[in-house]
Design an enzyme around this catalytic site. Structure first.
Site, PDB file in Angstrom:
ATOM      1  N   GLY A  92       0.691  -1.172  -0.062  1.00 40.34           N
ATOM      2  CA  GLY A  92      -0.214   0.058   0.033  1.00 40.34           C
ATOM      3  C   GLY A  92       0.756   1.360   0.242  1.00 40.34           C
ATOM      4  O   GLY A  92       0.381   2.477   0.451  1.00 40.34           O
ATOM      5  N   ASN A 123       1.523   3.143  -2.550  1.00 40.59           N
ATOM      6  CA  ASN A 123       0.998   4.062  -3.606  1.00 40.59           C
ATOM      7  C   ASN A 123      -0.490   4.711  -2.897  1.00 40.59           C
ATOM      8  O   ASN A 123      -0.586   5.947  -3.167  1.00 40.59           O
ATOM      9  CB  ASN A 123       0.794   3.207  -4.803  1.00 40.59           C
ATOM     10  CG  ASN A 123       2.005   3.398  -5.877  1.00 40.59           C
ATOM     11  OD1 ASN A 123       2.389   4.413  -6.315  1.00 40.59           O
ATOM     12  ND2 ASN A 123       2.676   1.966  -6.062  1.00 40.59           N
ATOM     13  N   ASN A 135      -4.689   2.915 -13.424  1.00 41.31           N
ATOM     14  CA  ASN A 135      -3.987   1.713 -12.885  1.00 41.31           C
ATOM     15  C   ASN A 135      -2.359   2.530 -12.801  1.00 41.31           C
ATOM     16  O   ASN A 135      -2.161   3.102 -13.971  1.00 41.31           O
ATOM     17  CB  ASN A 135      -3.983   0.411 -13.526  1.00 41.31           C
ATOM     18  CG  ASN A 135      -2.973  -0.639 -12.994  1.00 41.31           C
ATOM     19  OD1 ASN A 135      -2.902  -0.800 -11.892  1.00 41.31           O
ATOM     20  ND2 ASN A 135      -2.091  -1.434 -14.054  1.00 41.31           N
ATOM     21  N   HIS A 151       1.424   0.918 -13.458  1.00 35.30           N
ATOM     22  CA  HIS A 151       2.485  -0.057 -13.624  1.00 35.30           C
ATOM     23  C   HIS A 151       3.870   0.187 -13.794  1.00 35.30           C
ATOM     24  O   HIS A 151       4.237   1.185 -14.351  1.00 35.30           O
ATOM     25  CB  HIS A 151       2.018  -0.679 -15.216  1.00 35.30           C
ATOM     26  CG  HIS A 151       2.868  -1.828 -15.512  1.00 35.30           C
ATOM     27  ND1 HIS A 151       2.275  -3.108 -14.995  1.00 35.30           N
ATOM     28  CD2 HIS A 151       3.768  -1.985 -16.401  1.00 35.30           C
ATOM     29  CE1 HIS A 151       3.173  -3.917 -15.510  1.00 35.30           C
ATOM     30  NE2 HIS A 151       4.004  -3.388 -16.385  1.00 35.30           N
ATOM     31  N   ASP A 172      -8.461  -0.682 -19.497  1.00 35.65           N
ATOM     32  CA  ASP A 172      -9.479  -1.446 -20.583  1.00 35.65           C
ATOM     33  C   ASP A 172      -9.517  -2.806 -20.305  1.00 35.65           C
ATOM     34  O   ASP A 172      -8.788  -3.323 -19.216  1.00 35.65           O
ATOM     35  CB  ASP A 172      -9.006  -0.810 -21.946  1.00 35.65           C
ATOM     36  CG  ASP A 172      -7.653  -1.617 -22.537  1.00 35.65           C
ATOM     37  OD1 ASP A 172      -7.102  -2.169 -21.658  1.00 35.65           O
ATOM     38  OD2 ASP A 172      -7.341  -1.053 -23.435  1.00 35.65           O
ATOM     39  N   GLY A 232      -7.711  -5.194 -21.645  1.00 39.31           N
ATOM     40  CA  GLY A 232      -6.616  -5.832 -21.697  1.00 39.31           C
ATOM     41  C   GLY A 232      -5.828  -5.875 -20.292  1.00 39.31           C
ATOM     42  O   GLY A 232      -6.383  -5.166 -19.553  1.00 39.31           O
ATOM     43  N   ASP A 274      -2.633  -4.168 -18.771  1.00 37.09           N
ATOM     44  CA  ASP A 274      -2.159  -3.130 -18.834  1.00 37.09           C
ATOM     45  C   ASP A 274      -1.761  -2.449 -20.347  1.00 37.09           C
ATOM     46  O   ASP A 274      -0.858  -2.072 -20.620  1.00 37.09           O
ATOM     47  CB  ASP A 274      -0.311  -3.702 -18.641  1.00 37.09           C
ATOM     48  CG  ASP A 274      -0.412  -4.278 -17.283  1.00 37.09           C
ATOM     49  OD1 ASP A 274      -1.146  -3.544 -16.218  1.00 37.09           O
ATOM     50  OD2 ASP A 274       0.413  -5.156 -16.911  1.00 37.09           O
ATOM     51  N   GLU A 333       6.583   6.199  -9.018  1.00 37.80           N
ATOM     52  CA  GLU A 333       5.273   6.204  -8.832  1.00 37.80           C
ATOM     53  C   GLU A 333       4.668   6.887  -7.759  1.00 37.80           C
ATOM     54  O   GLU A 333       3.433   7.343  -8.214  1.00 37.80           O
ATOM     55  CB  GLU A 333       5.019   4.494  -8.381  1.00 37.80           C
ATOM     56  CG  GLU A 333       5.640   3.428  -9.536  1.00 37.80           C
ATOM     57  CD  GLU A 333       5.377   2.155  -9.004  1.00 37.80           C
ATOM     58  OE1 GLU A 333       4.278   1.715  -8.290  1.00 37.80           O
ATOM     59  OE2 GLU A 333       6.134   1.272  -9.102  1.00 37.80           O
TER      60      GLU A 333
HETATM   61  C1  GRF Z   1       3.814  -1.210  -7.539  1.00 38.36           C
HETATM   62  O1  GRF Z   1       5.195  -1.144  -7.926  1.00 38.36           O
HETATM   63  C2  GRF Z   1       2.739  -0.913  -8.573  1.00 38.36           C
HETATM   64  O2  GRF Z   1       3.290  -0.244  -9.587  1.00 38.36           O
HETATM   65  C3  GRF Z   1       2.654  -2.324  -9.048  1.00 38.36           C
HETATM   66  O3  GRF Z   1       2.557  -3.008  -7.621  1.00 38.36           O
HETATM   67  C4  GRF Z   1       3.193  -2.230  -6.783  1.00 38.36           C
HETATM   68  C5  GRF Z   1       2.421  -1.943  -5.614  1.00 38.36           C
HETATM   69  O4  GRF Z   1       3.272  -1.329  -4.536  1.00 38.36           O
HETATM   70  N1  GRF Z   1       1.251  -2.456  -9.687  1.00 38.36           N
HETATM   71  P1  GRF Z   1       2.562  -0.856  -3.100  1.00 38.36           P
HETATM   72  O5  GRF Z   1       1.541  -1.916  -2.550  1.00 38.36           O
HETATM   73  O6  GRF Z   1       1.734   0.438  -3.688  1.00 38.36           O
HETATM   74  O7  GRF Z   1       3.606  -0.414  -2.409  1.00 38.36           O
END
Ligand code: GRF
Length: 216
Positions: free
Chosen positions: A20, A22, A115, A117, A149, A151, A153, A182
């Protein structure tokens, strides 16, 4: 061309399966008022996810929807859609959510699911994107925020950030460098949505200037 949403405060749901960070970065951006949003709910498919604890510590409603408790994917997604609609969520941010979202979900939140990535899409889709980049031997990688969408990514790209890949990088060291980006990219992309500046021209995202709409 369509405008994804009109300007105004975003009401967000964050879906996360893991630690978590992000989620936390989005929360911090809201606290700093860099991101004009409110996180209404954090949902996890994993009862052990660190994101759940983080949400509760910050006073945000956290809901565990464990797919194992549902007879099929459809009923799981129905419960998920219902939970988000009850909170009057208008955008859904996937943040390390380790499941593919289904068609019903995408229909309920058309163009409203984003999302992040950890690679420069369309390179290195899917799992272990950072390892894929190291193994391939690229000189640069990064992260991508995109609209989801059907697919995996593949959806329209809102924003990307680039980092160098060094000779002695491994999956972990590259992942850390990308993660720092990120944590900036996600709130910045969402803020463009909050400002009503994101338009879709087919699969391409067009970003309008601040305070100016576009001729549709
Ligand atoms: C991140 O690297 C994100 O890009 C990917 O999964 C990871 C999640 O990390 N989709 P966190 O749980 O937000 O620390």
């Amino acid at each position: 061309m369509i405008r994804v949403r009109e300007p105004g405060l975003l009401t967000l749901a964050v879906l996360a399966s893991g630690r978590g960070s992000n989620f936390d970065a989005l929360y911090a951006a809201i606290q700093r008022q860099d991101l004009h949003a409110v996180i209404r709910i954090l949902v996890s498919d994993n009862p052990e996810a660190g994101a759940i604890k983080k949400a509760r510590q910050r006073g945000i409603t956290a809901l565990v929807l464990n797919p194992a408790d549902f007879s099929n994917r459809r009923s799981y997604e129905e419960a998920l859609i219902r939970a988000l609609q009850e909170q009057e969520v208008d955008m859904v941010a996937l943040a390390g959510y380790m499941r593919l979202v289904g068609r019903d979900f995408l229909q309920a939140f058309r163009h409203r699911v984003v999302n992040i990535h950890p690679a420069l899409l369309p390179s290195f889709m899917g799992l272990h994107a950072q390892k894929q980049a190291v193994d391939y031997g690229v000189c640069f990688s990064g992260c991508t925020v995109h609209i989801v969408d059907e697919g995996m990514d593949t959806g329209p790209i809102i924003l990307q950030k680039v980092v160098p890949v060094f000779q002695d990088d491994d999956e972990e060291s590259l992942a850390l460098r990308i993660l720092a980006e990120e944590h900036q990219a996600y709130w910045q992309a969402l803020q463009l949505l909050a400002e009503g500046r994101i338009y879709l021209d087919g699969r391409k995202v067009v970003v309008s200037e601040i305070g100016k709409g576009m001729d549709l």
